[in-house]
Scaffold this motif. Structure first.
Motif, PDB file in Angstrom:
ATOM      1  N   LEU A  45       0.834  -1.204   0.000  1.00  0.00           N
ATOM      2  CA  LEU A  45       0.000   0.000   0.000  1.00  0.00           C
ATOM      3  C   LEU A  45       0.870   1.256   0.000  1.00  0.00           C
ATOM      4  O   LEU A  45       0.687   2.163  -0.823  1.00  0.00           O
ATOM      5  CB  LEU A  45      -0.892  -0.029   1.244  1.00  0.00           C
ATOM      6  N   GLY A  46       1.846   1.281   0.908  1.00  0.00           N
ATOM      7  CA  GLY A  46       2.726   2.446   1.019  1.00  0.00           C
ATOM      8  C   GLY A  46       3.647   2.602  -0.179  1.00  0.00           C
ATOM      9  O   GLY A  46       3.981   3.715  -0.570  1.00  0.00           O
ATOM     10  N   ALA A  47       4.062   1.468  -0.770  1.00  0.00           N
ATOM     11  CA  ALA A  47       4.921   1.537  -1.959  1.00  0.00           C
ATOM     12  C   ALA A  47       4.226   2.332  -3.058  1.00  0.00           C
ATOM     13  O   ALA A  47       4.862   3.097  -3.782  1.00  0.00           O
ATOM     14  CB  ALA A  47       5.267   0.134  -2.448  1.00  0.00           C
ATOM     15  N   ILE A  49       1.245   4.457  -2.520  1.00  0.00           N
ATOM     16  CA  ILE A  49       0.755   5.769  -2.064  1.00  0.00           C
ATOM     17  C   ILE A  49       1.903   6.710  -1.683  1.00  0.00           C
ATOM     18  O   ILE A  49       1.905   7.887  -2.045  1.00  0.00           O
ATOM     19  CB  ILE A  49      -0.218   5.599  -0.874  1.00  0.00           C
ATOM     20  N   ASN A  50       2.903   6.188  -0.952  1.00  0.00           N
ATOM     21  CA  ASN A  50       3.966   7.053  -0.414  1.00  0.00           C
ATOM     22  C   ASN A  50       5.177   7.200  -1.321  1.00  0.00           C
ATOM     23  O   ASN A  50       5.897   8.187  -1.226  1.00  0.00           O
ATOM     24  CB  ASN A  50       4.482   6.494   0.929  1.00  0.00           C
ATOM     25  N   VAL A  51       5.433   6.173  -2.163  1.00  0.00           N
ATOM     26  CA  VAL A  51       6.701   6.164  -2.904  1.00  0.00           C
ATOM     27  C   VAL A  51       6.466   6.369  -4.407  1.00  0.00           C
ATOM     28  O   VAL A  51       7.009   7.286  -5.003  1.00  0.00           O
ATOM     29  CB  VAL A  51       7.490   4.861  -2.640  1.00  0.00           C
ATOM     30  N   ALA A  52       5.637   5.529  -5.021  1.00  0.00           N
ATOM     31  CA  ALA A  52       5.345   5.700  -6.455  1.00  0.00           C
ATOM     32  C   ALA A  52       4.513   6.959  -6.683  1.00  0.00           C
ATOM     33  O   ALA A  52       4.711   7.687  -7.644  1.00  0.00           O
ATOM     34  CB  ALA A  52       4.607   4.470  -6.998  1.00  0.00           C
ATOM     35  N   LYS A  53       3.564   7.230  -5.774  1.00  0.00           N
ATOM     36  CA  LYS A  53       2.687   8.413  -5.853  1.00  0.00           C
ATOM     37  C   LYS A  53       2.090   8.593  -7.251  1.00  0.00           C
ATOM     38  O   LYS A  53       2.352   9.612  -7.915  1.00  0.00           O
ATOM     39  CB  LYS A  53       3.444   9.676  -5.441  1.00  0.00           C
ATOM     40  N   ALA A  71      -1.805  -5.401  -2.564  1.00  0.00           N
ATOM     41  CA  ALA A  71      -1.873  -4.190  -1.736  1.00  0.00           C
ATOM     42  C   ALA A  71      -1.350  -2.985  -2.511  1.00  0.00           C
ATOM     43  O   ALA A  71      -1.862  -1.871  -2.374  1.00  0.00           O
ATOM     44  CB  ALA A  71      -1.067  -4.385  -0.451  1.00  0.00           C
ATOM     45  N   ALA A  72      -0.342  -3.203  -3.359  1.00  0.00           N
ATOM     46  CA  ALA A  72       0.168  -2.110  -4.206  1.00  0.00           C
ATOM     47  C   ALA A  72      -0.906  -1.690  -5.205  1.00  0.00           C
ATOM     48  O   ALA A  72      -1.082  -0.488  -5.481  1.00  0.00           O
ATOM     49  CB  ALA A  72       1.438  -2.556  -4.931  1.00  0.00           C
ATOM     50  N   ASN A 175      17.564   9.121 -19.542  1.00  0.00           N
ATOM     51  CA  ASN A 175      16.305   9.533 -20.172  1.00  0.00           C
ATOM     52  C   ASN A 175      15.245   9.935 -19.143  1.00  0.00           C
ATOM     53  O   ASN A 175      14.059   9.984 -19.437  1.00  0.00           O
ATOM     54  CB  ASN A 175      15.757   8.411 -21.060  1.00  0.00           C
ATOM     55  N   GLU A 176      15.713  10.228 -17.939  1.00  0.00           N
ATOM     56  CA  GLU A 176      14.870  10.801 -16.886  1.00  0.00           C
ATOM     57  C   GLU A 176      13.782   9.860 -16.405  1.00  0.00           C
ATOM     58  O   GLU A 176      12.625  10.238 -16.234  1.00  0.00           O
ATOM     59  CB  GLU A 176      14.312  12.163 -17.322  1.00  0.00           C
ATOM     60  N   ARG A 177      14.197   8.627 -16.168  1.00  0.00           N
ATOM     61  CA  ARG A 177      13.349   7.702 -15.415  1.00  0.00           C
ATOM     62  C   ARG A 177      13.903   7.669 -13.996  1.00  0.00           C
ATOM     63  O   ARG A 177      15.091   7.929 -13.788  1.00  0.00           O
ATOM     64  CB  ARG A 177      13.437   6.293 -15.991  1.00  0.00           C
ATOM     65  N   THR A 178      13.074   7.325 -13.049  1.00  0.00           N
ATOM     66  CA  THR A 178      13.497   7.275 -11.646  1.00  0.00           C
ATOM     67  C   THR A 178      13.342   5.865 -11.115  1.00  0.00           C
ATOM     68  O   THR A 178      12.323   5.213 -11.351  1.00  0.00           O
ATOM     69  CB  THR A 178      12.639   8.246 -10.794  1.00  0.00           C
ATOM     70  N   LEU A 179      14.350   5.404 -10.379  1.00  0.00           N
ATOM     71  CA  LEU A 179      14.316   4.095  -9.740  1.00  0.00           C
ATOM     72  C   LEU A 179      14.363   4.314  -8.237  1.00  0.00           C
ATOM     73  O   LEU A 179      15.261   4.998  -7.735  1.00  0.00           O
ATOM     74  CB  LEU A 179      15.522   3.266 -10.197  1.00  0.00           C
ATOM     75  N   LYS A 180      13.382   3.759  -7.535  1.00  0.00           N
ATOM     76  CA  LYS A 180      13.323   3.938  -6.077  1.00  0.00           C
ATOM     77  C   LYS A 180      13.186   2.581  -5.401  1.00  0.00           C
ATOM     78  O   LYS A 180      12.679   1.629  -5.992  1.00  0.00           O
ATOM     79  CB  LYS A 180      12.104   4.791  -5.684  1.00  0.00           C
ATOM     80  N   GLY A 181      13.601   2.522  -4.156  1.00  0.00           N
ATOM     81  CA  GLY A 181      13.369   1.331  -3.353  1.00  0.00           C
ATOM     82  C   GLY A 181      12.627   1.732  -2.102  1.00  0.00           C
ATOM     83  O   GLY A 181      12.625   2.903  -1.713  1.00  0.00           O
ATOM     84  N   THR A 182      11.980   0.753  -1.452  1.00  0.00           N
ATOM     85  CA  THR A 182      11.241   1.081  -0.235  1.00  0.00           C
ATOM     86  C   THR A 182      11.267  -0.098   0.716  1.00  0.00           C
ATOM     87  O   THR A 182      11.373  -1.250   0.291  1.00  0.00           O
ATOM     88  CB  THR A 182       9.784   1.469  -0.551  1.00  0.00           C
ATOM     89  N   PHE A 183      11.182   0.206   1.983  1.00  0.00           N
ATOM     90  CA  PHE A 183      11.053  -0.826   3.011  1.00  0.00           C
ATOM     91  C   PHE A 183       9.823  -0.488   3.834  1.00  0.00           C
ATOM     92  O   PHE A 183       9.679   0.640   4.303  1.00  0.00           O
ATOM     93  CB  PHE A 183      12.309  -0.851   3.896  1.00  0.00           C
ATOM     94  N   PHE A 184       8.907  -1.412   3.947  1.00  0.00           N
ATOM     95  CA  PHE A 184       7.641  -1.196   4.677  1.00  0.00           C
ATOM     96  C   PHE A 184       6.857  -0.001   4.111  1.00  0.00           C
ATOM     97  O   PHE A 184       6.166   0.716   4.820  1.00  0.00           O
ATOM     98  CB  PHE A 184       7.886  -1.034   6.188  1.00  0.00           C
TER      99      PHE A 184
END
Length: 241
Positions: A45-47, A49-53, A71-72, A175-184
Motif C-alpha cells: 500500500l505504502g509503496a 501511495i507514499n513512494v510511487a505516488k 496491496a500495491a 532519459n529521466e526515469r526514476t528508480l526507487k526502493g522502499t522498506f515497509f
C-alpha cells in the motif's frame, strides 16, 4: 522452546515488547482484521501511495500479484490510477486481482518478446509508475525498463537473492526515469500504522478481501500448506482453539 523468528516469537502466548515496537491504534478496530496491516499489506500500500505516488488518471504496472502486489494495486486504486496492469506468471491470480483495482493483465509467458516491450506497446511508450513485488531480479529490471522516459518512476519492493545484480543501460536513467526502493512502504510504524488503521475504519482501505482463510492454532500446519501452495492471500491464525 520457542524460536525467535526475526525476533518476534510469533507463536508464544505472551511476549515482552520494547516500547519502540508498539503502535497505539484505534481501540474500536477489530484485531482479527487489522492484524494483517502490520506487514505485507502496509508495505504494498505504502509503496504505491507514499513512494510511487501515481497521479490521478495515471497508468501503473504491478509486478507480482501476491498479498504485497495486491496491496500495491489497492494503493494505486486509492490514489486514483485509471489503468492498473497486473503482471504475473500465474494466470489464476488475475480474477482475484480485479477486486483490488487491477484493470488489465499480462502473463509474460504468453508473449515472445520482453514484457517491458509488451507494456510499452500497451501504454504508448511506457507506464507512468511501476511497483515490483516479486523479488525476482529480472522482474525488477523489467519494472524499471517499462516506465516512460521523462517521468516514469519504478519502485522496488521485493527482496532479491543476495547475489543478484541489477543491470540496465545507463540511458534508461539519463532519459529521466526514476528508480526507487522502499522498506515497509516508507511508513514509520509507530506514527503511521494508526493512520493506516484509520483508512480501514473509514472504509477507504478494504482489508477483508485480503483475508481468504482462517484457522485455529491447532491447524497451523494447514496455514503453512496454504502459503506454500500459493493458495489464498492471507490466512489468520486464531490463538484460541
Amino acid at each position: 522452546g520457542i524460536r525467535h523468528e526475526v525476533g518476534t516469537s510469533t507463536f508464544s502466548e505472551y511476549t515482552v515488547m520494547h516500547v519502540g515496537c508498539v503502535a497505539k491504534i484505534n481501540p474500536e478496530a477489530p484485531l482479527d482484521k487489522v492484524c494483517v496491516l502490520s506487514c505485507g499489506i502496509s508495505t504494498g500500500l505504502g509503496a504505491s501511495i507514499n513512494v510511487a505516488k501515481p497521479p490521478k488518471g495515471s497508468t501503473v504496472a504491478i509486478f507480482g500479484l501476491g498479498a504485497v502486489g495486491l496491496a500495491a494495486a489497492e494503493g494505486a486504486r486509492i490514489a486514483g490510477a485509471s489503468r492498473i496492469i497486473g503482471v504475473d506468471l500465474n494466470a489464476n491470480r488475475f480474477e482475484e486481482a480485479k477486486k483490488f483495482g487491477c484493470t488489465e493483465f499480462v502473463n509474460p509467458t504468453d508473449h515472445n518478446k520482453p514484457v517491458q516491450e509488451v507494456l510499452a506497446e500497451m501504454t504508448n511508450g511506457g507506464v507512468d509508475r511501476s511497483v515490483e513485488c516479486t523479488g525476482n531480479i529480472n522482474a525488477m529490471i523489467q519494472a524499471f525498463e517499462c516506465v516512460h522516459d521523462g517521468w516514469g518512476v519504478a519502485v522496488l519492493v521485493g527482496v532479491p537473492h543476495k547475489d543478484a545484480e541489477f543491470k540496465t543501460h545507463p540511458m534508461n536513467l539519463l532519459n529521466e526515469r526514476t528508480l526507487k526502493g522502499t522498506f515497509f512502504g516508507n511508513y514509520k510504524p509507530r506514527t503511521d500504522l494508526p493512520n493506516v488503521v484509520e483508512l480501514y475504519m473509514k472504509k477507504e482501505l478494504e482489508v477483508e478481501k485480503f483475508i481468504t482463510h482462517s484457522v485455529s492454532f491447532a491447524e497451523i500446519n494447514k496455514a503453512f500448506d496454504l502459503m506454500a501452495k500459493g493458495e489464498g492471500i492471507r490466512c489468520i491464525i486464531r490463538m484460541e482453539n
